[in-house]
Design an enzyme around this catalytic site. Structure first.
Site, PDB file in Angstrom:
ATOM      1  N   ASP A  29       0.855  -1.185   0.000  1.00 15.63           N
ATOM      2  CA  ASP A  29       0.000   0.000   0.000  1.00 15.63           C
ATOM      3  C   ASP A  29       0.893   1.239   0.000  1.00 15.63           C
ATOM      4  O   ASP A  29       1.889   1.308   0.720  1.00 15.63           O
ATOM      5  CB  ASP A  29      -0.919  -0.009   1.232  1.00 15.63           C
ATOM      6  N   ILE A  30       0.530   2.228  -0.791  1.00 13.57           N
ATOM      7  CA  ILE A  30       1.332   3.445  -0.928  1.00 13.57           C
ATOM      8  C   ILE A  30       1.308   4.281   0.355  1.00 13.57           C
ATOM      9  O   ILE A  30       2.223   5.065   0.609  1.00 13.57           O
ATOM     10  CB  ILE A  30       0.815   4.275  -2.136  1.00 13.57           C
ATOM     11  N   ASN A  86     -12.924  -3.348   1.872  1.00 11.34           N
ATOM     12  CA  ASN A  86     -13.907  -2.272   1.932  1.00 11.34           C
ATOM     13  C   ASN A  86     -14.766  -2.329   0.675  1.00 11.34           C
ATOM     14  O   ASN A  86     -14.274  -2.630  -0.407  1.00 11.34           O
ATOM     15  CB  ASN A  86     -13.189  -0.920   2.013  1.00 11.34           C
ATOM     16  N   VAL A  95     -10.481   3.004  -3.837  1.00  9.86           N
ATOM     17  CA  VAL A  95     -10.070   2.580  -5.181  1.00  9.86           C
ATOM     18  C   VAL A  95     -11.078   1.557  -5.690  1.00  9.86           C
ATOM     19  O   VAL A  95     -11.283   0.504  -5.066  1.00  9.86           O
ATOM     20  CB  VAL A  95      -8.651   1.979  -5.175  1.00  9.86           C
ATOM     21  N   HIS A  99      -9.977  -5.262  -3.852  1.00 11.05           N
ATOM     22  CA  HIS A  99      -8.684  -5.592  -3.234  1.00 11.05           C
ATOM     23  C   HIS A  99      -8.902  -5.922  -1.777  1.00 11.05           C
ATOM     24  O   HIS A  99      -9.858  -5.461  -1.155  1.00 11.05           O
ATOM     25  CB  HIS A  99      -7.692  -4.433  -3.383  1.00 11.05           C
ATOM     26  N   MET A 100      -7.986  -6.713  -1.242  1.00  9.55           N
ATOM     27  CA  MET A 100      -8.013  -7.099   0.166  1.00  9.55           C
ATOM     28  C   MET A 100      -6.759  -6.545   0.836  1.00  9.55           C
ATOM     29  O   MET A 100      -5.654  -6.715   0.320  1.00  9.55           O
ATOM     30  CB  MET A 100      -8.037  -8.633   0.260  1.00  9.55           C
ATOM     31  N   HIS A 101      -6.951  -5.853   1.972  1.00 10.12           N
ATOM     32  CA  HIS A 101      -5.818  -5.353   2.744  1.00 10.12           C
ATOM     33  C   HIS A 101      -5.314  -6.453   3.672  1.00 10.12           C
ATOM     34  O   HIS A 101      -6.119  -7.107   4.353  1.00 10.12           O
ATOM     35  CB  HIS A 101      -6.247  -4.177   3.632  1.00 10.12           C
TER      36      HIS A 101
HETATM   37  P1  5GP Z   1      -9.624   1.222  -0.075  1.00  7.99           P
HETATM   38  O1  5GP Z   1      -9.941   2.403   0.796  1.00  7.99           O
HETATM   39  O2  5GP Z   1     -10.135   1.388  -1.474  1.00  7.99           O
HETATM   40  O3  5GP Z   1      -9.988  -0.080   0.558  1.00  7.99           O
HETATM   41  O4  5GP Z   1      -8.038   1.180  -0.138  1.00  7.99           O
HETATM   42  C1  5GP Z   1      -7.310   1.741  -1.172  1.00  7.99           C
HETATM   43  C2  5GP Z   1      -5.856   1.701  -0.744  1.00  7.99           C
HETATM   44  O5  5GP Z   1      -5.057   1.862  -1.906  1.00  7.99           O
HETATM   45  C3  5GP Z   1      -5.473   2.814   0.224  1.00  7.99           C
HETATM   46  O6  5GP Z   1      -4.984   2.222   1.430  1.00  7.99           O
HETATM   47  C4  5GP Z   1      -4.408   3.604  -0.526  1.00  7.99           C
HETATM   48  O7  5GP Z   1      -3.359   4.018   0.308  1.00  7.99           O
HETATM   49  C5  5GP Z   1      -3.936   2.630  -1.581  1.00  7.99           C
HETATM   50  N1  5GP Z   1      -3.517   3.251  -2.830  1.00  7.99           N
HETATM   51  C6  5GP Z   1      -4.147   4.255  -3.507  1.00  7.99           C
HETATM   52  N2  5GP Z   1      -3.482   4.554  -4.637  1.00  7.99           N
HETATM   53  C7  5GP Z   1      -2.400   3.719  -4.677  1.00  7.99           C
HETATM   54  C8  5GP Z   1      -1.333   3.554  -5.610  1.00  7.99           C
HETATM   55  O8  5GP Z   1      -1.230   4.242  -6.623  1.00  7.99           O
HETATM   56  N3  5GP Z   1      -0.398   2.597  -5.321  1.00  7.99           N
HETATM   57  C9  5GP Z   1      -0.483   1.820  -4.202  1.00  7.99           C
HETATM   58  N4  5GP Z   1       0.472   0.917  -4.026  1.00  7.99           N
HETATM   59  N5  5GP Z   1      -1.490   1.936  -3.301  1.00  7.99           N
HETATM   60  C10 5GP Z   1      -2.428   2.881  -3.534  1.00  7.99           C
END
Ligand code: 5GP
Ligand code: ZN
Length: 113
Positions: A29-30, A86, A95, A99-101
């Site tokens: 994660d970025i 989420n 995003v 995806h799974m964290h």
């Molecule tokens: P969500 O809130 O959709 O479950 O999580 C999206 C995750 O993607 C966030 O934790 C965010 O930091 C990560 N993220 C967003 N853009 C990028 C990217 O360009 N590269 C990477 N590696 N992670 C990203």
């Protein structure tokens, strides 16, 4: 191609991919929320859990298998970790590519939002 995760999955963002197979790609994660914060991401662009068909749902089991394996590799299998998906705006999804964290490496708080 506008979706950032589609671009990462396609290898268009160099140096990010940690694990890959036919179905999923894993990358950091970025904006990590824990010492280990990986994103297990299907190659297929499925916008969210809400758009996952019954035919596609075995993918989630595979994502859990991969997350468990990565947790071992990252050394957090014993200490513990959290898997999160989420879904949608109020679910905190930023995003729009499923995806799974995988989070771990510190004591995570009990709150779920
Ligand atoms: P969500 O809130 O959709 O479950 O999580 C999206 C995750 O993607 C966030 O934790 C965010 O930091 C990560 N993220 C967003 N853009 C990028 C990217 O360009 N590269 C990477 N590696 N992670 C990203
Ligand atoms: Zn995508």
């Amino acid at each position: 191609m506008e979706c950032i995760f589609c671009q990462i999955v396609a290898g268009k963002v160099p140096g990010e991919i940690l694990y890959q197979d036919e179905e999923v790609v894993v990358f950091h994660d970025i904006n990590p929320q824990a010492p280990v914060h990986l994103l297990i991401t299907p190659r297929k662009h499925i916008p969210s859990l809400a758009q996952l068909s019954e035919v596609e749902s075995p993918l989630i089991g595979h994502m859990v298998d991969v997350a468990n394996e990565l947790a071992k590799r990252e050394g957090i299998s014993e200490s513990g970790y959290r898997l999160v998906i989420n879904c949608g705006e109020e679910g905190g999804q930023l995003v729009a590519h499923l995806h799974m964290h995988l989070l771990g490496g510190r004591q995570l708080r009990g709150g779920l939002g």
